[in-house]
Design a protein around this motif. Structure first.
Motif, mmCIF file in Angstrom:
data_model
loop_
_atom_site.group_PDB
_atom_site.id
_atom_site.type_symbol
_atom_site.label_atom_id
_atom_site.label_comp_id
_atom_site.label_asym_id
_atom_site.label_seq_id
_atom_site.Cartn_x
_atom_site.Cartn_y
_atom_site.Cartn_z
ATOM 1 N N ARG A 1 0.847 -1.194 0.000
ATOM 2 C CA ARG A 1 0.000 0.000 0.000
ATOM 3 C C ARG A 1 0.878 1.239 0.000
ATOM 4 N NH1 ARG A 1 -5.201 0.691 0.980
ATOM 5 N NH2 ARG A 1 -4.919 2.552 2.253
ATOM 6 N N ASN A 2 0.367 2.286 -0.674
ATOM 7 C CA ASN A 2 1.023 3.578 -0.624
ATOM 8 C C ASN A 2 -0.056 4.661 -0.582
ATOM 9 O OD1 ASN A 2 0.088 3.894 -3.316
ATOM 10 N ND2 ASN A 2 2.013 3.110 -4.152
ATOM 11 N N PHE A 3 0.332 5.916 -0.777
ATOM 12 C CA PHE A 3 -0.630 7.011 -0.678
ATOM 13 C C PHE A 3 -1.719 6.929 -1.737
ATOM 14 C CE2 PHE A 3 2.857 8.976 1.724
ATOM 15 C CZ PHE A 3 2.153 9.469 2.810
ATOM 16 N N GLN A 4 -1.469 6.213 -2.839
ATOM 17 C CA GLN A 4 -2.465 6.092 -3.892
ATOM 18 C C GLN A 4 -3.313 4.825 -3.771
ATOM 19 O OE1 GLN A 4 0.886 7.416 -4.992
ATOM 20 N NE2 GLN A 4 -0.318 9.183 -4.362
ATOM 21 N N GLY A 5 -3.036 3.982 -2.769
ATOM 22 C CA GLY A 5 -3.819 2.765 -2.588
ATOM 23 C C GLY A 5 -2.962 1.521 -2.689
ATOM 24 N N TYR A 6 -3.556 0.422 -3.141
ATOM 25 C CA TYR A 6 -2.837 -0.844 -3.237
ATOM 26 C C TYR A 6 -1.948 -0.877 -4.474
ATOM 27 C CZ TYR A 6 -5.625 -2.795 0.539
ATOM 28 O OH TYR A 6 -6.186 -3.035 1.764
ATOM 29 N N SER A 7 -0.843 -1.597 -4.358
ATOM 30 C CA SER A 7 0.129 -1.660 -5.445
ATOM 31 C C SER A 7 0.831 -3.005 -5.422
ATOM 32 C CB SER A 7 1.153 -0.529 -5.302
ATOM 33 O OG SER A 7 2.223 -0.704 -6.198
ATOM 34 N N THR A 8 1.281 -3.432 -6.605
ATOM 35 C CA THR A 8 2.097 -4.646 -6.689
ATOM 36 C C THR A 8 3.571 -4.321 -6.545
ATOM 37 O OG1 THR A 8 2.253 -4.473 -9.102
ATOM 38 C CG2 THR A 8 0.415 -5.740 -8.213
ATOM 39 N N GLN A 9 3.917 -3.041 -6.570
ATOM 40 C CA GLN A 9 5.311 -2.630 -6.417
ATOM 41 C C GLN A 9 5.724 -2.770 -4.957
ATOM 42 O OE1 GLN A 9 7.502 -1.234 -8.827
ATOM 43 N NE2 GLN A 9 6.055 -1.582 -10.487
ATOM 44 N N ALA A 10 7.015 -2.977 -4.751
ATOM 45 C CA ALA A 10 7.537 -3.021 -3.391
ATOM 46 C C ALA A 10 7.350 -1.658 -2.733
ATOM 47 C CB ALA A 10 9.003 -3.420 -3.414
ATOM 48 N N ASP A 11 7.651 -1.567 -1.447
ATOM 49 C CA ASP A 11 7.445 -0.344 -0.676
ATOM 50 C C ASP A 11 8.464 0.706 -1.114
ATOM 51 O OD1 ASP A 11 6.354 1.363 1.147
ATOM 52 O OD2 ASP A 11 7.530 0.602 2.826
ATOM 53 N N LEU A 12 8.200 1.365 -2.247
ATOM 54 C CA LEU A 12 9.153 2.290 -2.837
ATOM 55 C C LEU A 12 9.114 3.656 -2.160
ATOM 56 C CD1 LEU A 12 8.447 1.616 -6.636
ATOM 57 C CD2 LEU A 12 10.209 0.574 -5.206
ATOM 58 N N ASP A 13 10.243 4.345 -2.204
ATOM 59 C CA ASP A 13 10.235 5.757 -1.845
ATOM 60 C C ASP A 13 9.407 6.508 -2.875
ATOM 61 O OD1 ASP A 13 11.792 5.656 0.466
ATOM 62 O OD2 ASP A 13 13.665 5.802 -0.638
ATOM 63 N N LEU A 14 8.682 7.507 -2.410
ATOM 64 C CA LEU A 14 7.761 8.258 -3.259
ATOM 65 C C LEU A 14 8.152 9.731 -3.266
ATOM 66 C CD1 LEU A 14 4.999 8.738 -4.760
ATOM 67 C CD2 LEU A 14 3.978 8.945 -2.479
ATOM 68 N N LEU A 15 8.260 10.299 -4.461
ATOM 69 C CA LEU A 15 8.461 11.734 -4.622
ATOM 70 C C LEU A 15 7.195 12.323 -5.218
ATOM 71 C CD1 LEU A 15 12.098 11.916 -6.061
ATOM 72 C CD2 LEU A 15 11.349 12.251 -3.695
ATOM 73 N N ALA A 16 6.600 13.285 -4.511
ATOM 74 C CA ALA A 16 5.358 13.907 -4.949
ATOM 75 C C ALA A 16 5.628 15.338 -5.374
ATOM 76 C CB ALA A 16 4.326 13.876 -3.828
ATOM 77 N N PHE A 17 5.053 15.721 -6.505
ATOM 78 C CA PHE A 17 5.241 17.061 -7.050
ATOM 79 C C PHE A 17 3.899 17.760 -7.173
ATOM 80 C CE2 PHE A 17 8.702 14.388 -8.549
ATOM 81 C CZ PHE A 17 9.811 15.150 -8.183
ATOM 82 N N GLY A 18 3.917 19.070 -6.920
ATOM 83 C CA GLY A 18 2.693 19.837 -7.019
ATOM 84 C C GLY A 18 2.143 20.200 -5.652
ATOM 85 N N VAL A 19 1.160 21.077 -5.663
ATOM 86 C CA VAL A 19 0.575 21.585 -4.434
ATOM 87 C C VAL A 19 -0.012 20.441 -3.609
ATOM 88 C CG1 VAL A 19 -1.635 22.053 -5.585
ATOM 89 C CG2 VAL A 19 -0.995 23.338 -3.545
ATOM 90 N N SER A 20 0.286 20.424 -2.326
ATOM 91 C CA SER A 20 -0.217 19.483 -1.305
ATOM 92 C C SER A 20 0.324 18.066 -1.424
ATOM 93 C CB SER A 20 -1.752 19.432 -1.290
ATOM 94 O OG SER A 20 -2.270 18.674 -2.349
ATOM 95 N N GLY A 21 1.196 17.765 -2.405
ATOM 96 C CA GLY A 21 1.718 16.410 -2.571
ATOM 97 C C GLY A 21 2.496 15.933 -1.360
ATOM 98 N N ILE A 22 2.391 14.640 -1.061
ATOM 99 C CA ILE A 22 3.098 14.047 0.084
ATOM 100 C C ILE A 22 4.136 13.054 -0.423
ATOM 101 C CG2 ILE A 22 2.895 12.707 2.208
ATOM 102 C CD1 ILE A 22 0.073 13.716 2.524
ATOM 103 N N SER A 23 5.391 13.280 -0.043
ATOM 104 C CA SER A 23 6.490 12.394 -0.406
ATOM 105 C C SER A 23 6.852 11.502 0.772
ATOM 106 C CB SER A 23 7.726 13.215 -0.815
ATOM 107 O OG SER A 23 7.459 14.045 -1.920
ATOM 108 N N LYS A 24 7.454 10.354 0.461
ATOM 109 C CA LYS A 24 7.977 9.436 1.478
ATOM 110 C C LYS A 24 9.391 9.048 1.083
ATOM 111 C CE LYS A 24 7.022 4.997 1.559
ATOM 112 N NZ LYS A 24 8.350 4.334 1.646
ATOM 113 N N LEU A 25 10.351 9.395 1.919
ATOM 114 C CA LEU A 25 11.744 9.029 1.689
ATOM 115 C C LEU A 25 12.273 8.341 2.933
ATOM 116 C CD1 LEU A 25 13.406 12.111 -0.102
ATOM 117 C CD2 LEU A 25 12.876 9.879 -1.065
ATOM 118 N N GLY A 26 12.447 7.019 2.855
ATOM 119 C CA GLY A 26 12.958 6.290 4.005
ATOM 120 C C GLY A 26 12.072 6.484 5.216
#
Length: 467
Positions: free
Chosen positions: A314-339
């Motif tokens: 799971r990530n901020f966008q919901g369920y995923s088949t990808q591993a628990d990746l770091d996420l970079l969010a761009f744009g107003v109000s975006g939420i990133s996850k780094l480590g």
């Protein structure tokens, strides 16, 4: 580890008993725990550190806040406008942010996941969508075979636009519907025909999209079992790969557009529960399996396969088949996850643009997770994805020796849920039962240290109910 259940048991009495307010756990700790003293310098340091890892791919998110019409139910960060001249200057700002982030990373890192959300991403013209994708390629190396998804408003997208999106590289699509009944659509200010929705989905199939999802909401004004059953029949006939079935949370004090909804038109809690049961039965009869947290998928969909294989995330966008990746969010109000860091961008266009104009990262707030946070994030992730959790295995992965003592308070809080039949326990191995799967958020809440911290309870934010 106990085997996870393979079905869903809808028991209204249990749901009524445990239908409390609680987080959705798109992250842990949840975004309401982010702190204002996490600043741009902290994000910059995290980016420099992440740039040293060139082997592990990233996930990327771009937020397009604009939409032409205001849907009254919406709780997203959006800017209703018919002025399409606003999107060009906004993309200028997003490009500055990408350039700044990439310079701090110090390398053109690989990415295997991309999502455009909003607002309405298809507010952008074909040329602007191409520009945003081009700048993404310039700063990041999108890999073949990745998950590249976009949220679609069928009212503004024709067959040619779908073909253009496919040519840009998108291979997954989320189609907003919510409800097809005219009375419900009028009450929420979203008029959308079955025909235009079908055209978009057929165009996605013709252009090679690997997965199409439809979003529905139950509990909207003027919904009843008869008109919602008709909507479900129309959705099943469209045969999307996935269905997201969300509970409408009426929080007009937080979301101003919801004040335009007449509360007298909303289904009573008992009626809303009937709508949920109706949807579960109809989707099950059509062959959909329950993935968890409002999501259903056909058995051969990659989400269903990943869950069967214990590879769901799971990530901020919901369920995923990808591993628990770091996420970079761009744009107003975006939420990133780094480590162990969460970072949220400024929530208004004015603050977002001002920070970038000053050469700064547009950080509004964030959080650095402690070791306990990381372990509990892992625990909640596994409950949400596997409906099972082995606390001893969890403890070993995080360097903890005595799981029994460490989680004693959590296990104590779980006892009423176990007695009610929501989960089964074998030593330190937990399994969510078929009747407990709809209430997995309630089970996850028992591991949320921030919810149960005495000081935190004094400032507890208001969440929506779990059902």
């Amino acid at each position: 580890m106990l085997m996870m259940p393979t079905n869903l048991d809808f028991q209204p009495d249990l749901i009524r008993r445990f239908d409390v307010a609680g987080p959705r756990y798109t992250s842990y700790p949840t975004a309401d725990r982010f702190r204002q003293d996490f600043r741009a310098a902290d994000y910059a340091a995290a980016l420099r550190e992440r740039g040293q890892d060139t082997a592990t791919p990233l996930s990327l998110y771009a937020h397009i806040p604009f939409c032409e019409t205001l849907c009254y139910y919406c709780g997203c960060n959006k800017i209703p406008t018919k002025n399409h001249a606003r999107s060009g200057p906004y993309l200028d700002q997003v490009e500055r942010e990408m350039e700044r982030v990439a310079s701090l990373l110090g390398a053109r890192l690989r990415a295997t996941q991309l999502h455009w959300g909003g607002g309405t991403p298809t507010f952008l013209s074909d040329q602007e969508a191409g520009r945003l994708m081009e700048m993404t390629h310039r700063y990041f190396a999108l890999q073949p075979g990745g998950e590249y998804s976009i949220e679609i408003d069928p009212r503004k997208v024709g067959k040619d636009r779908v073909a253009h999106l496919a040519a840009l590289g998108f291979n997954r699509m989320s189609v907003g519907v919510q409800d097809f009944d005219p009375a419900v659509q009028q009450a929420v200010n979203r008029i959308q025909s079955v025909e235009e929705t079908r055209d978009v989905i057929q165009a996605a199939r013709a252009n090679g999209f690997a997965s199409v999802s439809i979003d529905l909401i139950y509990g909207l004004p003027r919904q009843n079992p008869f008109n919602f059953a008709a909507t479900l029949e129309q959705v099943v006939d469209l045969r999307p790969d996935r269905v997201a079935l969300y509970s409408y949370a009426h929080l007009p004090q937080r979301f101003t557009p919801q004040r335009r909804i007449d509360a007298a038109d909303l289904p009573e809690p008992q009626a809303k529960l009937v709508l949920l049961g109706l949807a579960i039965r109809r989707l099950a009869h059509a062959g959909y399996v329950y993935i968890g947290m409002d999501h259903f998928a056909l058995p051969d969909d990659e989400l269903a396969r990943a869950q069967r294989e214990g590879q769901l995330h799971r990530n901020f966008q919901g369920y995923s088949t990808q591993a628990d990746l770091d996420l970079l969010a761009f744009g107003v109000s975006g939420i990133s996850k780094l480590g162990r860091h969460y970072i949220q961008n400024a929530k208004s266009l004015e603050a977002y643009g001002a920070a970038l104009a000053a050469g700064e990262l547009p950080v509004d707030r964030g959080l650095t997770l402690g070791d306990d946070d990381l372990m509990r994030r892992d625990a909640i992730q596994r409950l949400m994805c596997d409906f099972a959790l082995d606390l001893q295995d969890l403890a070993q992965r995080h360097g903890l020796r005595d799981a029994q003592t460490y989680f004693a308070a959590d296990l104590k809080r779980l006892e009423p849920l176990e007695q009610a039949g929501l989960l089964q326990r074998d030593g330190l191995a937990l399994r969510v039962t078929p009747q407990g799967r709809l209430l997995v958020r309630v089970i996850a809440m028992q591991f949320d240290r921030h919810l149960h911290d005495a000081a935190s309870l004094l400032q507890a934010p208001r969440y929506s109910r779990v059902i």
